[in-house]
Design an enzyme around this catalytic site. Structure first.
Site, short mmCIF file in Angstrom:
data_model
loop_
_atom_site.label_atom_id
_atom_site.label_comp_id
_atom_site.label_asym_id
_atom_site.label_seq_id
_atom_site.Cartn_x
_atom_site.Cartn_y
_atom_site.Cartn_z
N TYR A 269 62.81 -37.58 -26.72
CA TYR A 269 62.97 -37.38 -24.98
C TYR A 269 61.56 -37.54 -24.35
CZ TYR A 269 67.73 -35.20 -25.28
OH TYR A 269 69.12 -34.79 -25.51
N LYS B 126 67.02 -36.81 -40.57
CA LYS B 126 67.47 -38.16 -41.24
C LYS B 126 66.18 -38.59 -41.86
CE LYS B 126 70.34 -41.60 -41.01
NZ LYS B 126 71.53 -41.69 -41.71
N ASP C 202 73.75 -37.03 -40.38
CA ASP C 202 75.36 -37.54 -40.29
C ASP C 202 76.29 -36.63 -40.95
OD1 ASP C 202 73.84 -38.33 -42.75
OD2 ASP C 202 74.45 -40.41 -42.37
N ASP D 73 71.01 -31.61 -29.49
CA ASP D 73 71.64 -32.03 -28.37
C ASP D 73 73.12 -32.35 -28.78
OD1 ASP D 73 72.14 -32.37 -25.58
OD2 ASP D 73 72.21 -34.49 -25.95
N ASP E 20 76.88 -29.99 -28.75
CA ASP E 20 77.97 -30.00 -28.31
C ASP E 20 79.37 -30.11 -29.27
OD1 ASP E 20 76.69 -30.28 -25.44
OD2 ASP E 20 77.77 -31.88 -24.96
#
Ligand code: NAD
Ligand code: IPM
Ligand code: MN
Length: 343
Positions: A137, A183, A215, A239, A243
């Site tokens: 970001y 990751k 993942d 993020d 959700d």
């Protein structure tokens, strides 16, 4: 002491749900002897329209000097493709206030279990600590005609402080377990992330640490969400995963969050400005109302006020009062009134 609260209503459904949150705050305040003053400031698309800047200096100054900040949501499709966007204001205020730890709890209400896309949501209770001021970001973004890049970087110090926040969160919970999500099979930032989290873990021997690749974490959130207690992860993964997690609860419209760091704490729903339903009085106000509860608990140490609001929300849902996202026809105002009645 009079608590100074800055409110940022923002865009889309933002003003509609902020009004609901403030009504609940107004109703609960006398019951808990909470004395406060509000300062509404421009933010997001509304601030771009008025000043050309999504985070005007006056808003930032007020935010820095406040005891807490309530934010509803920003974002408007009319800024798609524009150079100055509402989202830049949100990222900048998080950075300016040093809000490195974003706390996103997941609660599954008994009355909403039928809305969950998964069959077994018994005993699902976890919180995600999303790193909020680093990662891709905030790295350099370059966009050329045929090439684009976004730099993802993390320093040891940035990883260490959010990891400590996660372990300290876990220490206060019965299961005392941290799942660090990365990751590391591909990303250098994740290799450092895992190394630093392992080192920090040594200071918290009472907490169990496990690592999960992002993942397969996304898969486990659906197939075995019971396994999680505290998830800690970098900005972008957090993020996306939160959700996803909120859908287990049947809606995005009930998920609140708090952000902590070196400056004023910040309370906001995890969802956005929902332009598809803005202006129709059908937004679910619960995410904002629960953000108010988190503010009372975390910034003002007022457990009684927070618990009162949470109980009123739970009772309202148990009584079958549902906004459209929950399969009902209660408007934002009807839902808010129902919660106020049960306070
Ligand atoms: P969104 O979260 O705004 O909406 C996703 C879906 O969930 C939509 O169908 C929406 O109607 C529904 N929804 C969200 N909140 C709801 C509520 N309280 N009640 C009922 N339904 C609700 O995500 P999006 O559509 O991808 O993004 C819209 C805008 O919001 C974009 O500009 C984005 O950048 C911005 N955004 C802002 C924030 C923030 O302010 N913190 C967070 C996420 C997205
Ligand atoms: C959120 C939002 C923001 C983010 C956007 C609007 C910049 O999705 O608060 O989750 O990605 O952090
Ligand atoms: Mn998001």
């Amino acid at each position: 002491m009079t608590a100074k609260i800055v409110t940022l209503s923002g865009d889309g459904i933002g003003p509609e749900i902020m009004a609901a949150g403030l009504k609940v705050l107004e109703a609960v305040a006398p019951k808990i002897n909470f004395d406060y003053e509000l300062d509404a400031e421009l933010f997001g698309g509304a601030a771009i329209d008025a000043t050309g800047n999504p985070l005007p200096d006056k808003t930032l100054e007020a935010a820095k000097n406040a005891d807490a900040i309530l934010h509803a949501a920003i974002g408007d499709p009319k800024f798609d493709g524009a150079e100055i966007r509402p989202e830049q204001g949100l990222l900048r205020i998080r950075k300016e206030l040093g809000l490195f730890a974003n706390v996103r709890p997941l609660k599954i209400y008994e009355a909403l279990k039928h809305l969950s896309p998964i069959k077994n949501v018994e005993n699902v209770d976890f919180v995600t600590i999303r790193e909020l001021t680093g990662g891709v970001y905030f790295g350099e973004h370059t966009l050329e005609a045929d090439k684009a890049q976004d730099i993802n970087d993390y320093s040891r110090a940035e990883i260490e402080r959010v990891a400590r926040f996660a372990f300290e969160t876990a220490q206060k919970r019965p299961r005392k377990k941290v799942t660090s999500v990365d990751k590391q099979n591909v990303l250098a930032t994740s290799k450092l992330w895992r190394k630093v989290v392992d080192e920090v873990a040594k200071d918290y021997p009472d907490v169990t640490l496990e690592h999960q690749l992002v993942d397969s974490c996304a898969m486990l959130l659906i197939t075995n969400p019971q396994k999680f207690d505290v998830i800690v992860t970098e900005n972008l993964f957090g993020d996306i995963l939160t959700d996803e997690a909120s859908s287990l609860a049947g809606t995005l419209g009930c998920s609140a969050s708090s952000s902590h760091g070196t400056g004023t704490a910040f309370y906001e729903p995890i969802h956005g400005s929902a332009p598809d339903i803005a202006g129709q009085s059908i937004a679910n106000p619960v995410s904002m109302i629960l953000s108010v509860a988190m503010m009372l608990r975390e910034s003002f140490d007022n457990e009684a006020g927070a618990a009162m609001i949470e109980a009123a929300v739970e009772k309202t849902l148990a009584d079958g009062i549902f906004t459209k996202d929950l399969g009902g026809d209660a408007t934002t105002q009807v839902m808010t009134k129902a919660i106020l009645t049960r306070l």
